[in-house]
Write a protein that holds these residues in place. Structure first.
Motif, short mmCIF file in Angstrom:
data_model
loop_
_atom_site.label_atom_id
_atom_site.label_comp_id
_atom_site.label_asym_id
_atom_site.label_seq_id
_atom_site.Cartn_x
_atom_site.Cartn_y
_atom_site.Cartn_z
N GLU A 108 76.00 70.34 23.54
CA GLU A 108 76.03 70.66 22.11
C GLU A 108 75.04 71.78 21.75
O GLU A 108 74.98 72.18 20.60
CB GLU A 108 75.70 69.41 21.30
CG GLU A 108 76.74 68.31 21.46
CD GLU A 108 76.36 67.06 20.69
OE1 GLU A 108 75.32 66.44 21.03
OE2 GLU A 108 77.10 66.70 19.75
N TYR A 109 74.31 72.26 22.72
CA TYR A 109 73.34 73.31 22.48
C TYR A 109 73.88 74.65 22.95
O TYR A 109 74.52 74.73 23.99
CB TYR A 109 72.01 72.98 23.16
CG TYR A 109 71.27 71.90 22.42
CD1 TYR A 109 71.60 70.57 22.57
CD2 TYR A 109 70.25 72.23 21.52
CE1 TYR A 109 70.93 69.58 21.86
CE2 TYR A 109 69.58 71.25 20.82
CZ TYR A 109 69.93 69.93 20.98
OH TYR A 109 69.27 68.96 20.27
N ASP A 110 73.58 75.68 22.17
CA ASP A 110 74.16 76.99 22.41
C ASP A 110 73.26 77.92 23.22
O ASP A 110 73.75 78.80 23.93
CB ASP A 110 74.47 77.65 21.05
CG ASP A 110 75.37 76.78 20.19
OD1 ASP A 110 74.88 76.24 19.17
OD2 ASP A 110 76.55 76.63 20.56
N TYR A 111 71.97 77.78 23.08
CA TYR A 111 71.03 78.68 23.75
C TYR A 111 69.91 77.85 24.37
O TYR A 111 69.46 76.85 23.80
CB TYR A 111 70.44 79.69 22.74
CG TYR A 111 71.48 80.49 22.03
CD1 TYR A 111 71.85 80.19 20.72
CD2 TYR A 111 72.12 81.56 22.67
CE1 TYR A 111 72.82 80.92 20.06
CE2 TYR A 111 73.09 82.30 22.01
CZ TYR A 111 73.43 81.97 20.72
OH TYR A 111 74.39 82.70 20.07
N TRP A 112 69.43 78.34 25.52
CA TRP A 112 68.41 77.62 26.28
C TRP A 112 67.27 78.55 26.67
O TRP A 112 67.48 79.73 26.97
CB TRP A 112 69.02 77.04 27.55
CG TRP A 112 69.98 75.93 27.27
CD1 TRP A 112 71.29 76.05 26.93
CD2 TRP A 112 69.69 74.54 27.29
NE1 TRP A 112 71.84 74.82 26.73
CE2 TRP A 112 70.88 73.87 26.95
CE3 TRP A 112 68.54 73.79 27.56
CZ2 TRP A 112 70.96 72.48 26.87
CZ3 TRP A 112 68.62 72.42 27.50
CH2 TRP A 112 69.81 71.77 27.15
N GLY A 113 66.06 77.98 26.69
CA GLY A 113 64.92 78.69 27.21
C GLY A 113 64.81 78.50 28.72
O GLY A 113 65.60 77.79 29.34
N GLN A 114 63.79 79.12 29.29
CA GLN A 114 63.66 79.14 30.75
C GLN A 114 62.95 77.93 31.31
O GLN A 114 63.01 77.69 32.51
CB GLN A 114 62.91 80.41 31.20
CG GLN A 114 61.40 80.32 31.19
CD GLN A 114 60.79 80.28 29.80
OE1 GLN A 114 61.50 80.38 28.80
NE2 GLN A 114 59.47 80.15 29.72
#
Length: 122
Positions: A108-114
């Motif tokens: 459900e999440y569109d963007y992710w960090g490293q």
């Protein structure tokens, strides 16, 4: 969109850490924000999420009462205050952004960090 998580490190059991995640490239206040973690050899698990205005927070049972998620929309940053850390909290922690109102699952999440690594020693 760029999400940069930082604040991880090595801490003894019972200690505290504060993770931060800075966002750029989108209107931060339009997004719900979440934290997930992935321990070695395990799947990525939900930790906490906060809605776009911060009015609703949800936590995994394993961290409830110990972790607190918060956000500062003026600074485009979401935080995860982690207290009373346990060795089982050892993992790489990821922040993520979602346009959904109440996202919990990773899809459900569109963007992710490293990711930022947290190690809790016993």
């Amino acid at each position: 969109v760029q999400l940069q998580a930082f604040g991880g490190g090595l801490v003894q059991a019972g200690g505290s850490l504060r993770l931060s995640c800075a966002a750029s490239g989108r209107t931060f206040s339009n997004y719900a924000m979440g934290w997930f973690r992935q321990a070695p050899g395990k799947e990525r698990d939900f930790v906490a999420r906060i809605t776009w205005r911060g009015g609703e927070r949800k936590y995994a049972d394993s961290v409830k009462g110990r972790f607190t998620i918060s956000r500062d929309n003026d600074r485009n940053t979401v935080y995860l205050q982690m207290n009373s850390l346990k060795p089982e909290d050892t993992a790489v922690y990821y922040c993520a952004m979602s346009l959904r109102y109440y996202p919990t699952n990773s899809y459900e999440y569109d963007y992710w960090g490293q990711g930022t690594e947290v190690t809790v020693s016993s």
